[in-house]
Write a protein that holds these residues in place. Sequence first.
Motif, PDB file in Angstrom:
ATOM      1  N   LYS A  42       0.857  -1.193   0.000  1.00  0.00           N
ATOM      2  CA  LYS A  42       0.000   0.000   0.000  1.00  0.00           C
ATOM      3  C   LYS A  42       0.893   1.243   0.000  1.00  0.00           C
ATOM      4  CE  LYS A  42      -3.900  -2.414   2.049  1.00  0.00           C
ATOM      5  NZ  LYS A  42      -4.886  -2.491   3.153  1.00  0.00           N
ATOM      6  N   GLU A  43       0.762   2.129   1.012  1.00  0.00           N
ATOM      7  CA  GLU A  43       1.559   3.360   1.011  1.00  0.00           C
ATOM      8  C   GLU A  43       2.898   3.193   1.740  1.00  0.00           C
ATOM      9  OE1 GLU A  43      -1.113   3.209   4.518  1.00  0.00           O
ATOM     10  OE2 GLU A  43      -1.486   3.119   2.356  1.00  0.00           O
ATOM     11  N   ARG A  44       3.271   1.957   2.010  1.00  0.00           N
ATOM     12  CA  ARG A  44       4.510   1.653   2.717  1.00  0.00           C
ATOM     13  C   ARG A  44       5.503   0.993   1.758  1.00  0.00           C
ATOM     14  NH1 ARG A  44       5.264  -0.297   8.538  1.00  0.00           N
ATOM     15  NH2 ARG A  44       7.208  -1.474   8.556  1.00  0.00           N
ATOM     16  N   SER A  45       6.737   1.510   1.711  1.00  0.00           N
ATOM     17  CA  SER A  45       7.796   0.915   0.894  1.00  0.00           C
ATOM     18  C   SER A  45       8.901   0.417   1.820  1.00  0.00           C
ATOM     19  CB  SER A  45       8.379   1.941  -0.081  1.00  0.00           C
ATOM     20  OG  SER A  45       7.425   2.330  -1.043  1.00  0.00           O
ATOM     21  N   GLU A  46       9.318  -0.827   1.616  1.00  0.00           N
ATOM     22  CA  GLU A  46      10.343  -1.432   2.464  1.00  0.00           C
ATOM     23  C   GLU A  46      11.560  -1.790   1.619  1.00  0.00           C
ATOM     24  OE1 GLU A  46       8.229  -4.666   4.221  1.00  0.00           O
ATOM     25  OE2 GLU A  46       7.233  -3.396   5.690  1.00  0.00           O
ATOM     26  N   ILE A  47      12.726  -1.396   2.102  1.00  0.00           N
ATOM     27  CA  ILE A  47      13.982  -1.631   1.395  1.00  0.00           C
ATOM     28  C   ILE A  47      14.654  -2.870   1.973  1.00  0.00           C
ATOM     29  CG2 ILE A  47      16.303  -0.738   1.025  1.00  0.00           C
ATOM     30  CD1 ILE A  47      15.086   2.060   0.869  1.00  0.00           C
ATOM     31  N   TYR A  48      15.044  -3.783   1.083  1.00  0.00           N
ATOM     32  CA  TYR A  48      15.698  -5.031   1.479  1.00  0.00           C
ATOM     33  C   TYR A  48      16.934  -5.265   0.609  1.00  0.00           C
ATOM     34  CZ  TYR A  48      11.172  -6.308   3.612  1.00  0.00           C
ATOM     35  OH  TYR A  48      10.025  -6.333   4.351  1.00  0.00           O
ATOM     36  N   MET A  53      12.840   8.116  -4.960  1.00  0.00           N
ATOM     37  CA  MET A  53      11.864   7.485  -5.837  1.00  0.00           C
ATOM     38  C   MET A  53      10.562   7.195  -5.102  1.00  0.00           C
ATOM     39  SD  MET A  53      14.458   4.797  -7.752  1.00  0.00           S
ATOM     40  CE  MET A  53      13.143   3.590  -7.870  1.00  0.00           C
ATOM     41  N   GLU A  54      10.687   6.680  -3.879  1.00  0.00           N
ATOM     42  CA  GLU A  54       9.495   6.271  -3.134  1.00  0.00           C
ATOM     43  C   GLU A  54       8.761   7.460  -2.529  1.00  0.00           C
ATOM     44  OE1 GLU A  54       8.457   3.076  -3.430  1.00  0.00           O
ATOM     45  OE2 GLU A  54      10.142   3.215  -4.826  1.00  0.00           O
ATOM     46  N   VAL A  55       9.512   8.426  -2.017  1.00  0.00           N
ATOM     47  CA  VAL A  55       8.884   9.620  -1.441  1.00  0.00           C
ATOM     48  C   VAL A  55       8.100  10.377  -2.508  1.00  0.00           C
ATOM     49  CG1 VAL A  55       9.345  11.884  -0.406  1.00  0.00           C
ATOM     50  CG2 VAL A  55      10.524   9.852   0.452  1.00  0.00           C
ATOM     51  N   GLN A  56       8.639  10.437  -3.710  1.00  0.00           N
ATOM     52  CA  GLN A  56       7.949  11.118  -4.807  1.00  0.00           C
ATOM     53  C   GLN A  56       6.643  10.419  -5.177  1.00  0.00           C
ATOM     54  OE1 GLN A  56      10.941  11.358  -7.911  1.00  0.00           O
ATOM     55  NE2 GLN A  56      11.779  13.276  -7.093  1.00  0.00           N
ATOM     56  N   ARG A  57       6.538   9.136  -4.845  1.00  0.00           N
ATOM     57  CA  ARG A  57       5.305   8.386  -5.080  1.00  0.00           C
ATOM     58  C   ARG A  57       4.334   8.510  -3.913  1.00  0.00           C
ATOM     59  NH1 ARG A  57       5.690   3.164  -4.996  1.00  0.00           N
ATOM     60  NH2 ARG A  57       4.145   2.678  -6.572  1.00  0.00           N
TER      61      ARG A  57
END
Length: 274
Positions: free
Chosen positions: A203-209, A233-237
């Motif tokens: 959803k509105e959460r992006s996790e970096i692995y 990239m993710e903040v802009q989304r």
Amino acid sequence: MLTVEQLKEIKALQQVVERNDSIELKLNWDMLENRSEEEQTDFLSYDSGQLVGFLGLYSFGSKIEVCGMVHPEYRRKGIFSRLFQSSHPAMEKARYILLNVPANSKLGKLWLDSITCTYEESEYMMKWEGKVLPDLDGSIYLRPSRKEDIEMKMKLDVACFNFKAEEAKMYNHRLEKDGFQKGFFMIEVEGKTVGKIRIHHDKERSEIYGFAVLPEFQGKGYGRKALQEAVRMEVQRGQSVYLDVQSENEKALSLYTSTGFIKESQQDYYLYSI
């Protein structure tokens, strides 16, 4: 493979448990949503059609992490212990078995006291709370992963994550089979691939692995710039950005903190032998 309905039940149970216990569980949703049909990795307990207990196994090479939960109204009935015993056959080939418990879970720690295990390590969940990211200078480039990048990913897992070569091969081929490769980006410097980073969206959460840079290219600022670009990239989304880091990894902690990440929660891991 978990059905859509089972995934909804697990999510609903997670929300009940986290709200009741004031904890944050690490259920690795990117893996739950892409389970293999060939292996049993998830164990569920029902009462009158209601999911009241869950245990999941998460394989990383020859290491398996274990995490689970029981509905607050169904505790002290041996539900989790039965799920744990049921999972043992699926863990027999693992070189390491790590039991994952939120650091502030009193009941989780109480259950650990009932079995034989030893503290191994802790991990911080960090959230990006920065305000401004510096402009890119063009020295690094993130590009979507391609199928032919699998050899480099294996090399990075061996060099940066202590995988054995065969473990890295099995792990990456499983990621390819289960569809995880679509979330990977390769880090390029002057046309040469030097690292990787994976981003999972919930959803509105992006996790970096899986963030790694070849040892010979570390200490040159490439990792910092790659991380900044991934965050950008993710903040802009419109996404909130998270990542995990071992508490003893001072170098990575320093990088993440200086990039704008703050500690949000802690997971503790305990070594277990069948």
